[in-house]
Design an enzyme around this catalytic site. Structure first.
Site, short mmCIF file in Angstrom:
data_model
loop_
_atom_site.label_atom_id
_atom_site.label_comp_id
_atom_site.label_asym_id
_atom_site.label_seq_id
_atom_site.Cartn_x
_atom_site.Cartn_y
_atom_site.Cartn_z
N GLU A 235 96.81 42.08 93.20
CA GLU A 235 96.95 43.09 92.15
C GLU A 235 96.64 44.47 92.72
O GLU A 235 95.53 44.72 93.20
CB GLU A 235 96.00 42.77 90.99
CG GLU A 235 96.18 43.71 89.81
CD GLU A 235 95.30 43.35 88.62
OE1 GLU A 235 95.76 43.51 87.48
OE2 GLU A 235 94.16 42.90 88.85
N GLU B 98 89.03 38.76 80.01
CA GLU B 98 90.44 39.17 80.17
C GLU B 98 90.51 39.86 81.52
O GLU B 98 90.01 40.97 81.68
CB GLU B 98 90.86 40.07 79.01
CG GLU B 98 92.38 40.18 78.88
CD GLU B 98 92.95 41.37 79.61
OE1 GLU B 98 93.48 41.17 80.74
OE2 GLU B 98 92.86 42.48 79.09
N GLY C 251 88.43 43.31 82.81
CA GLY C 251 88.33 43.95 84.12
C GLY C 251 88.89 43.05 85.19
O GLY C 251 89.72 42.18 84.94
N SER C 252 88.41 43.23 86.40
CA SER C 252 88.95 42.51 87.54
C SER C 252 88.47 41.06 87.56
O SER C 252 87.39 40.73 87.05
CB SER C 252 88.54 43.20 88.85
OG SER C 252 87.16 43.02 89.09
N THR C 253 89.26 40.21 88.19
CA THR C 253 88.88 38.82 88.35
C THR C 253 87.63 38.68 89.20
O THR C 253 86.77 37.82 88.93
CB THR C 253 90.05 38.03 88.98
OG1 THR C 253 91.16 38.06 88.07
CG2 THR C 253 89.67 36.58 89.25
N GLU C 254 87.48 39.54 90.20
CA GLU C 254 86.30 39.47 91.06
C GLU C 254 85.03 39.69 90.26
O GLU C 254 84.04 38.95 90.38
CB GLU C 254 86.40 40.51 92.18
CG GLU C 254 87.49 40.24 93.20
CD GLU C 254 88.89 40.55 92.70
OE1 GLU C 254 89.85 40.07 93.32
OE2 GLU C 254 89.02 41.27 91.68
N CYS D 78 97.00 45.66 83.06
CA CYS D 78 96.82 44.29 83.54
C CYS D 78 98.10 43.48 83.44
O CYS D 78 98.31 42.55 84.22
CB CYS D 78 95.68 43.61 82.77
SG CYS D 78 95.88 43.63 80.98
N GLY E 48 84.77 39.36 87.01
CA GLY E 48 84.70 38.28 86.04
C GLY E 48 83.96 37.08 86.59
O GLY E 48 83.16 36.43 85.88
#
Length: 501
Positions: A404, A271, A249-252, A305, A254
């Site tokens: 992104e 990921e 999913g999103s870095t935020e 992604c 994560g």
């Protein structure tokens, strides 16, 4: 898949979904959530409700984790032979293949991507993934190591590979079935028990996957599926009975998972996001490169992604490449994914449409220029459709270059010097993937070595196989999926010392 068969399958599947809310799958049984709450999952091509789905909360997560723990400790699963695990995974792959057409249409209805592409990419990819990891249980083990103890004692040292335990798997909405397969297959191959939490936007194929696993013969509780929102995912991450979390999913999000997992220091693999550069050298096959650039950003409506959202073309070929990519974008047919004529379906939700549209507005405000696209296709008044969009006249500091977007939006920038190019390509908090096109072999290898990305494609793009590791540098994640590396994510190493003196 003909238009008649896709539409007929869709009609039948909709009728089945209308009969009752889709329930959770816990301990081998479908059941309502503890609260009795449900939520609507939508058809993004129409914006209408496709089905009602049980909304799990922390109580349901606790039930699912308890079921997974019991299954993990049960001799029926814990002591199952490697060969028997292989056979179960192969049977599951066969069942997915048997239902391939229905799964493709179901995913199309819930996610929006064209059914014929879903069949080719998601369903076939999932079958391939399960069959690949079915080969690992009989080949994944420890080793005997030469050691040198003091005193000359005779010592045998060997290692074993043991399943990590209960794995919480949280998967996204952009590739719902294949992302579930990427995590479920190695987790089961390693001998873990699983709680799978699909994205709230796309829960339907995950529930069906859980049913097929039971049909294949996996013991109850080995694969549980809980549907719900972020609070359910947060409860799964924080649960002390979960030994490992795998998240895409999103870095935020994560980063939030990293903090939430600290309670019992559970293992993590993440990921996360990407803002991938797609590079064209002047000596490349420009026609092939332009086609790949268009596919690399517009496939799956840009909701990928690894989407090559930053095009860097040399000044000597910039105009030609951009013109070809723009022409390709204009030729793409945007429409209902049930129609075989559709190249692109809708974005997954109104929220995602608003996000993409907002970034297009930001790009225009920052001074970039739209060559094509930039909004809703005129002929599609409902649903979450968005035109393939190409920006030029952008600069490195613009948000459309740095952030992104996760939509069909390409930003094209020229370059002259290779060193400057590498610096621009690496000037990102992400490092998931990169692509480059050149006929100069030395140049290709030097550029690949310099790019900070977990995957680099040379004269190709978006090639993925379960045999080769996949993951990112920097804020694109931790760990690698696929291959032996994925099996290692779901296992622990034990070192055993035996005194033979």
């Amino acid at each position: 898949m003909t238009v008649i068969s896709a539409l007929e399958r869709a009609k039948r599947l909709r009728a089945q979904l209308d009969t009752a809310p889709q329930q959770l799958l816990i301990d081998g049984k479908r059941q309502a959530s503890v609260s009795g709450e449900t939520f609507a999952t939508l058809n993004p091509a129409t914006g209408e409700t496709l089905a009602r789905v049980a909304r799990a909360n922390a109580s349901d997560i606790d039930l699912a984790v308890g079921a997974a723990r019991r299954a993990f400790e049960n001799r029926a699963w814990r002591q199952m032979s490697a060969n028997d695990r292989t056979n179960l995974l192969l049977r599951l792959a066969d069942l997915i293949e048997k239902e391939a057409e229905d799964l493709a249409v179901l995913e199309c209805l819930n996610n929006g991507k064209p059914a014929h592409l879903t069949r080719l990419v998601e369903v076939e990819g999932s079958i391939k993934t399960f069959r690949y990891f079915a080969g690992w249980p009989t080949k994944f083990g420890g080793e005997t190591l030469p050691v040198s103890p003091r005193g000359g004692a005779q010592i045998l040292n060997y290692t074993t590979r043991e399943p990590v335990g209960v794995a919480g798997l949280i998967v996204p909405w952009n590739y719902p079935l294949s992302m579930a397969a990427w995590k479920v297959a190695p987790a089961l191959a390693a001998g873990c028990a699983v709680v799978l939490k699909p994205a709230e936007q796309t829960p339907l194929t995950a529930l069906r996957l859980g049913e097929l696993a039971l049909e294949a013969g996996f013991p109850p509780g080995v694969l549980n599926v809980v549907t719900g929102f972020g609070d359910a995912g947060a409860a799964l991450v924080a649960h002390p009975g979960v030994d490992k979390i795998a998240f895409t999913g999103s870095t935020e999000v994560g980063k939030l998972i990293v903090k939430a997992a600290a309670g019992n220091l559970k293992k993590l693999s993440l990921e996360l996001g990407g803002k991938s550069p797609h590079i064209v050298f002047p000596d490349a096959d420009l026609e092939g490169a332009a086609a790949a650039v268009a596919s690399g950003i517009f496939f799956n409506q840009g909701q990928t992604c690894t989407a090559g959202s930053r095009l860097y073309a040399h000044v000597d070929c910039f105009d030609r490449v951009v013109e070809a990519v723009t022409a390709a974008a204009r030729k793409l047919k945007v429409g209902d994914g049930l129609l075989p004529t559709s190249d692109l379906g809708p974005l997954v939700s109104q929220e995602q449409w608003d996000r993409v549209n907002g970034y297009v507005g930001i790009g225009r405000q920052e001074g970039a220029r739209v060559l094509t696209g930039g909004g809703r296709p005129p002929a599609l008044e409902r649903g979450f459709f968005f035109e393939p969009t190409v920006f030029v006249d952008a600069t490195a500091g613009m948000r459309i270059v740095r952030e992104e977007i996760f939509g069909p939006v390409l930003t094209a920038l020229p370059w002259k010097d290779v060193d400057d190019l590498v610096a621009m390509a690496n000037d990102s908090e992400y490092g998931l993937s990169a692509g480059l096109w050149t006929n100069n072999l030395k140049q290709a290898h030097r550029a690949a070595a310099a790019l900070k990305a977990g995957t680099v494609w040379i004269n190709c793009y978006n090639l993925i196989d379960p045999a080769t590791p996949f993951g990112g540098f920097k804020q694109s994640g931790w760990g690698r999926e696929h291959g032996r590396q994925a099996m290692e994510l779901y296992s622990e190493v034990k070192s055993v010392w035996v005194n033979l003196s």
